[in-house]
Design an enzyme around this catalytic site. Structure first.
Site, PDB file in Angstrom:
ATOM      1  CE  LYS A  68      -4.067   1.924   0.481  1.00 25.42           C
ATOM      2  NZ  LYS A  68      -3.724   2.748  -0.703  1.00 25.42           N
ATOM      3  CE  LYS A  92       3.420   6.685   6.515  1.00 25.78           C
ATOM      4  NZ  LYS A  92       3.075   7.656   5.439  1.00 25.78           N
ATOM      5  CE  LYS A 104       4.494   7.634  -1.071  1.00 24.56           C
ATOM      6  NZ  LYS A 104       3.828   7.792   0.243  1.00 24.56           N
ATOM      7  CG  ASP A 144       2.915  10.836  -1.528  1.00 32.17           C
ATOM      8  OD1 ASP A 144       2.720  10.450  -0.366  1.00 32.17           O
ATOM      9  OD2 ASP A 144       3.959  11.441  -1.856  1.00 32.17           O
ATOM     10  CB  THR A 188      -2.802  13.110   5.942  1.00 32.47           C
ATOM     11  OG1 THR A 188      -3.014  12.103   4.942  1.00 32.47           O
ATOM     12  CG2 THR A 188      -1.351  13.104   6.366  1.00 32.47           C
ATOM     13  CG  ASN A 225      -5.080  16.740   1.545  1.00 29.37           C
ATOM     14  OD1 ASN A 225      -6.091  17.334   1.911  1.00 29.37           O
ATOM     15  ND2 ASN A 225      -4.977  15.427   1.542  1.00 29.37           N
ATOM     16  CB  SER A 362      -5.839   4.446   2.235  1.00 25.00           C
ATOM     17  OG  SER A 362      -5.624   5.577   1.438  1.00 25.00           O
TER      18      SER A 362
END
Ligand code: GLU
Length: 437
Positions: A68, A92, A104, A144, A188, A225, A362
Site C-alpha cells: 500500500k 507505517k 510507493k 501523495d 492525514t 492537503n 485508505s
C-alpha cells in the site's frame, strides 16, 4: 553527492533492531525492497508532440498483506526517493496495525506545467505501464504529493478498463462519487491532530506542576492537503498558528494567522499565492514574509514540517528552536539531524505515526469498496481516532519503557509486528525463487 534516502531511512531500522527479538533472517529481508519497477510513459501533449516521462512503482515488503502506498507527481521523484517512501509505508502500516505491506509510486514531472487533459493522459498511461504490478489483492496505490482524488478516479477507471471489470478497491483516495471514503481527503491532517492531542496529554501527565506551560504556538511548513488541515484543527482548538508556508515561502505573525481565511482564499483562487495573503486576507492581520528556512527555525512550541523529505538536516538542525516537532511530511528530518535535535532536548514525533491517518482511512476505503457498505463521516473519524490513538499510546509507552526516542519506539513497535509475521510465514520465501525451482 547527496546521501541515499533509503540508506538514511535504514539507519532508523538499525537503531530499533537493538530492542527487538526478531530473527536475523527477518531483519535481513527488510534491508532492500522486494521489487522495483521503472517505466517510461509516452504522453501525447496538447500541441501534438510526444513526451516520455519516467515513472516508478516499488513494493518494499508484503509480508503483512498487499502493499500500500501513494503515487507522487513531482520534479524531484527518483527511484531512491520512491524506495525510501515505500520503506516508510511498510513501517507505517505495521505501526498502525493495518493489514498491508508497504509500496510507493512516482512520476518525475512538474504537474503544474501540464494541462488537465495532458495530466489525465499521463495518469492513464502510468496505469497502463504498471497495471500488472498493482491490484486490489496485491498492491493498492493512493494519492501523495501533487496527486489528488481526480487523478485517483482516472487511474481507477483506467485499471477497470484494462481488467474489463469495475475495480474500485485497486486504488484509494478516489472521489466519493466513485467509491472514495468520506473523510479520506482530510485524514492525514485529522489523524495528525489526534496524535498531537494524545501526545500532549502524555506530556502533560509527565510534567509536574512547576514545569513549563502547555504548548500554544505553532509553525506549519507546507499548506497542502495535510498541512492546511492540521493547521485548521489546531486553530479551532485554540492554538496560535504564527507561521505557514508553501513551496514559495511563508508568512509570519506573532499574533497568529487566521487559518480559515487563508484556507478559503487558497481554495477560491487555487493559487499558492493565497498563502501570502495577496488579496483581502492581507488586511486581516499584519504579517511578515519569511523563507521556509526562517519558518523552520522560529522560536515556537510546535513545529510541523508538512512538505517534503530532508528539510531538517545536519546543516540546519542546530538552528531549530521548537520544543516539539510533529512530522506530517514523510522523512522531513535526516538521521543526523535527529541526533542533533535530541541533544538539544527537542522531542520529535515521527512520520510513520503522525501522518498515518491517510493510509488508515485508505484502508477503510478499501474495506468499504470490498464490502459494498459505506460509512458515515462520523464513523470514519471515530474509527480513525481509535486506531491512531491506540498506536500513539503504545508507542509512547515503549519510548518510556526503553528510554528511547519516540521514533525508535515507533520502529520497535512496527518491527515486532513485522518480525512476527515474517517468522510465522516460514522460510518458503527463502528458497522458492532460488535453485530449487
Ligand atoms: N501517501 C500517503 C502516505 O504517505 C497515503 C498512502 C495511502 O493512503 O496508501 O501515507
Amino acid at each position: 553527492m547527496t546521501k541515499s534516502l533509503l540508506t538514511d531511512a535504514s539507519r532508523r531500522l538499525d537503531r530499533a533492531l537493538k530492542y527487538v527479538t526478531i530473527s536475523e533472517d527477518a531483519a535481513e529481508r527488510l534491508k532492500a525492497p522486494k521489487a522495483s519497477l521503472k517505466v517510461s510513459i509516452p504522453v501525447r501533449m496538447d500541441d501534438g508532440s510526444l513526451k516520455v516521462f519516467e515513472g516508478y512503482r516499488v513494493h518494499f515488503d508484503d509480508t503483512r498483506g498487499p502493499t500500500k502506498g501513494g503515487i507522487r507527481f513531482h520534479p524531484q521523484v527518483t527511484l531512491d526517493e520512491v524506495q525510501s517512501l515505500a520503506f516508510w509505508m511498510t513501517f507505517k502500516c505495521a505501526a498502525l496495525n493495518i493489514p498491508f505491506g508497504g509500496a510507493k509510486g512516482g512520476v518525475t514531472l512538474n504537474p503544474k506545467e501540464l494541462s488537465k487533459a495532458e495530466l489525465e493522459r499521463l495518469s492513464r498511461g502510468y496505469i497502463d505501464a504498471i497495471a500488472n504490478f498493482i491490484g486490489p489483492d496485491t498492491d493498492i496505490p493512493a494519492p501523495d504529493v501533487y496527486t489528488n482524488p481526480m487523478i485517483m478516479g482516472w487511474m481507477m477507471d483506467q485499471y477497470s478498463i484494462i481488467r474489463q471489470q469495475r475495480s474500485p478497491a485497486v486504488i484509494t483516495g478516489k472521489p466519493v462519487a466513485l467509491g472514495g471514503s468520506l473523510g479520506r481527503s482530510t485524514a492525514t491532517g485529522t489523524g495528525a491532530f489526534y496524535v498531537l492531542e494524545a501526545m500532549m496529554e502524555h506530556l502533560s501527565n509527565k510534567r509536574s506542576g512547576k514545569q513549563p506551560s502547555s504548548p500554544k504556538t505553532v509553525a506549519v511548513q507546507g499548506f497542502g492537503n495535510a498541512g492546511a488541515v492540521v493547521a485548521r484543527h489546531l486553530f479551532d482548538a485554540g492554538y496560535t498558528i504564527v507561521a505557514v508556508s508553501d513551496s514559495r515561502g511563508g508568512i509570519y505573525t506573532p499574533n497568529g494567522l487566521d487559518i480559515p481565511s487563508i484556507q478559503k482564499f487558497k481554495a477560491d483562487t487555487r493559487s499558492v499565492k493565497a498563502v501570502y495573503c495577496d488579496g483581502s486576507v492581507c488586511n486581516l492581520v499584519e504579517h511578515e514574509v519569511i523563507t521556509n528556512d526562517t519558518l523552520l527555525s522560529l522560536d515556537v512550541d510546535i513545529l510541523i514540517p508538512a512538505a517534503l523529505e530532508n528539510q531538517i538536516t545536519a546543516a540546519n538542525a542546530d538552528a531549530i528552536q521548537a520544543r516539539y516537532i510533529f512530522e506530517v511530511a514523510n522523512g522531513p528530518i535526516s538521521t543526523d539531524a535527529d541526533d542533533i535535535l535530541e541533544a538539544k532536548g527537542i522531542t520529535v514525533f515521527p512520520d510513520i505515526l503522525v501522518n498515518a491517518g491517510g493510509v488508515t482511512v485508505s484502508y477503510f476505503e478499501w474495506v468499504q469498496n470490498r464490502s459494498g457498505l459505506y460509512w458515515t463521516l462520523d464513523e470514519v473519524n471515530q474509527r480513525l481516532k481509535k486506531q491512531i490513538v491506540a498506536a500513539a499510546d503504545t508507542i509512547w509507552h515503549i519510548a518510556q519503557t526503553h528510554k528511547t526516542s519516540v521514533r525508535t519506539a515507533a520502529y520497535i513497535h512496527a518491527l515486532n509486528s513485522l518480525g512476527a509475521a515474517m517468522d510465522a510465514r516460514g522460510t518458503r520465501a527463502d528458497y522458492v525463487s532460488g535453485n530449487r525451482e
